[in-house]
Scaffold this motif. Structure first.
Motif, mmCIF file in Angstrom:
data_model
loop_
_atom_site.group_PDB
_atom_site.id
_atom_site.type_symbol
_atom_site.label_atom_id
_atom_site.label_comp_id
_atom_site.label_asym_id
_atom_site.label_seq_id
_atom_site.Cartn_x
_atom_site.Cartn_y
_atom_site.Cartn_z
ATOM 1 N N SER A 24 0.805 -1.220 0.000
ATOM 2 C CA SER A 24 0.000 0.000 0.000
ATOM 3 C C SER A 24 0.842 1.276 0.000
ATOM 4 O O SER A 24 0.347 2.337 -0.379
ATOM 5 C CB SER A 24 -0.931 0.018 1.216
ATOM 6 O OG SER A 24 -0.173 0.190 2.400
ATOM 7 N N GLY A 25 2.093 1.183 0.441
ATOM 8 C CA GLY A 25 2.935 2.366 0.541
ATOM 9 C C GLY A 25 2.609 3.240 1.744
ATOM 10 O O GLY A 25 3.208 4.291 1.937
ATOM 11 N N ARG A 26 1.658 2.811 2.541
ATOM 12 C CA ARG A 26 1.282 3.592 3.723
ATOM 13 C C ARG A 26 2.378 3.552 4.776
ATOM 14 O O ARG A 26 3.061 2.547 4.934
ATOM 15 C CB ARG A 26 -0.007 3.045 4.328
ATOM 16 C CG ARG A 26 -1.199 3.299 3.475
ATOM 17 C CD ARG A 26 -2.437 2.828 4.154
ATOM 18 N NE ARG A 26 -3.586 3.093 3.303
ATOM 19 C CZ ARG A 26 -4.811 2.780 3.620
ATOM 20 N NH1 ARG A 26 -5.068 2.175 4.759
ATOM 21 N NH2 ARG A 26 -5.798 3.049 2.796
ATOM 22 N N PRO A 27 2.531 4.649 5.520
ATOM 23 C CA PRO A 27 3.543 4.659 6.581
ATOM 24 C C PRO A 27 3.174 3.705 7.717
ATOM 25 O O PRO A 27 2.002 3.526 8.039
ATOM 26 C CB PRO A 27 3.548 6.110 7.064
ATOM 27 C CG PRO A 27 2.339 6.749 6.509
ATOM 28 C CD PRO A 27 1.830 5.913 5.379
ATOM 29 N N LEU A 28 4.198 3.078 8.268
ATOM 30 C CA LEU A 28 4.051 2.154 9.403
ATOM 31 C C LEU A 28 5.019 2.586 10.494
ATOM 32 O O LEU A 28 6.044 3.209 10.213
ATOM 33 C CB LEU A 28 4.474 0.739 9.015
ATOM 34 C CG LEU A 28 3.700 -0.021 7.976
ATOM 35 C CD1 LEU A 28 4.458 -1.297 7.631
ATOM 36 C CD2 LEU A 28 2.337 -0.367 8.499
ATOM 37 N N LEU A 29 4.735 2.192 11.697
ATOM 38 C CA LEU A 29 5.698 2.354 12.779
ATOM 39 C C LEU A 29 5.995 0.953 13.295
ATOM 40 O O LEU A 29 5.141 0.304 13.900
ATOM 41 C CB LEU A 29 5.154 3.236 13.902
ATOM 42 C CG LEU A 29 6.138 3.486 15.036
ATOM 43 C CD1 LEU A 29 7.398 4.196 14.512
ATOM 44 C CD2 LEU A 29 5.494 4.288 16.136
ATOM 45 N N LEU A 30 7.208 0.481 12.987
ATOM 46 C CA LEU A 30 7.645 -0.808 13.511
ATOM 47 C C LEU A 30 8.057 -0.573 14.957
ATOM 48 O O LEU A 30 8.840 0.325 15.255
ATOM 49 C CB LEU A 30 8.822 -1.341 12.696
ATOM 50 C CG LEU A 30 8.541 -1.547 11.205
ATOM 51 C CD1 LEU A 30 9.826 -1.875 10.466
ATOM 52 C CD2 LEU A 30 7.497 -2.628 11.000
ATOM 53 N N ARG A 31 7.522 -1.359 15.860
ATOM 54 C CA ARG A 31 7.713 -1.138 17.296
ATOM 55 C C ARG A 31 8.901 -1.905 17.857
ATOM 56 O O ARG A 31 9.230 -2.997 17.394
ATOM 57 C CB ARG A 31 6.455 -1.559 18.060
ATOM 58 C CG ARG A 31 5.229 -0.749 17.730
ATOM 59 C CD ARG A 31 5.380 0.619 18.282
ATOM 60 N NE ARG A 31 4.143 1.374 18.106
ATOM 61 C CZ ARG A 31 3.910 2.505 18.706
ATOM 62 N NH1 ARG A 31 4.798 3.021 19.519
ATOM 63 N NH2 ARG A 31 2.786 3.136 18.500
ATOM 64 N N ARG A 32 9.504 -1.316 18.861
ATOM 65 C CA ARG A 32 10.597 -1.967 19.574
ATOM 66 C C ARG A 32 10.150 -3.374 19.975
ATOM 67 O O ARG A 32 9.040 -3.577 20.449
ATOM 68 C CB ARG A 32 10.941 -1.157 20.818
ATOM 69 C CG ARG A 32 12.180 -1.652 21.511
ATOM 70 C CD ARG A 32 12.408 -0.872 22.743
ATOM 71 N NE ARG A 32 11.670 -1.587 23.782
ATOM 72 C CZ ARG A 32 11.746 -1.330 25.070
ATOM 73 N NH1 ARG A 32 12.452 -0.345 25.502
ATOM 74 N NH2 ARG A 32 11.094 -2.052 25.920
ATOM 75 N N GLY A 33 11.013 -4.354 19.732
ATOM 76 C CA GLY A 33 10.701 -5.745 20.051
ATOM 77 C C GLY A 33 10.181 -6.538 18.873
ATOM 78 O O GLY A 33 10.188 -7.771 18.919
ATOM 79 N N GLN A 34 9.713 -5.847 17.811
ATOM 80 C CA GLN A 34 9.245 -6.591 16.640
ATOM 81 C C GLN A 34 10.405 -7.371 16.048
ATOM 82 O O GLN A 34 11.545 -6.919 16.031
ATOM 83 C CB GLN A 34 8.654 -5.652 15.586
ATOM 84 C CG GLN A 34 7.210 -5.328 15.872
ATOM 85 C CD GLN A 34 6.557 -4.584 14.721
ATOM 86 O OE1 GLN A 34 6.533 -3.368 14.740
ATOM 87 N NE2 GLN A 34 6.043 -5.315 13.765
ATOM 88 N N VAL A 35 10.085 -8.554 15.531
ATOM 89 C CA VAL A 35 11.094 -9.483 15.032
ATOM 90 C C VAL A 35 11.074 -9.496 13.514
ATOM 91 O O VAL A 35 10.016 -9.497 12.894
ATOM 92 C CB VAL A 35 10.820 -10.893 15.595
ATOM 93 C CG1 VAL A 35 11.753 -11.917 15.002
ATOM 94 C CG2 VAL A 35 10.934 -10.870 17.113
ATOM 95 N N GLY A 36 12.275 -9.501 12.923
ATOM 96 C CA GLY A 36 12.412 -9.567 11.478
ATOM 97 C C GLY A 36 13.609 -10.419 11.101
ATOM 98 O O GLY A 36 14.361 -10.883 11.966
#
Length: 71
Positions: A24-36
C-alpha cells in the motif's frame, strides 16, 4: 550486545522505526521488540531487515544500523 549479525539471522528492534508497507505504501511504525529477518548486510554495520506477518507474507523492509537491532 555481543555477537555478529549474519544474513538470515532473526533480530528484534531495539527502538521504534518508521517504515512503509510494501503493497500500500502507507507509513508504518515498527515497534521496539518486533522481530524480522536480515536479508542484506553492509559491512556488519548496517542491515536490511524484512518484517512479515503471521501468514509469512512480508509487509515491510527497513534499513537499520547495528545499534537499532538485537540478536
Amino acid at each position: 550486545m555481543n555477537g555478529e549479525i549474519h544474513l538470515h539471522d532473526v533480530v528484534a528492534l531495539s527502538e521504534d522505526v518508521p517504515a512503509r508497507h510494501f503493497e500500500s505504501g502507507r507509513p508504518l511504525l515498527l515497534r521496539r521488540g518486533q522481530v524480522g529477518t536480515v536479508v542484506m548486510t553492509y559491512d556488519g554495520t548496517a542491515f536490511e531487515v524484512e518484517f512479515a506477518g503471521k501468514d509469512g507474507r512480508a509487509y515491510a523492509l527497513a534499513h537499520l544500523d547495528r545499534d537499532q537491532i538485537a540478536l
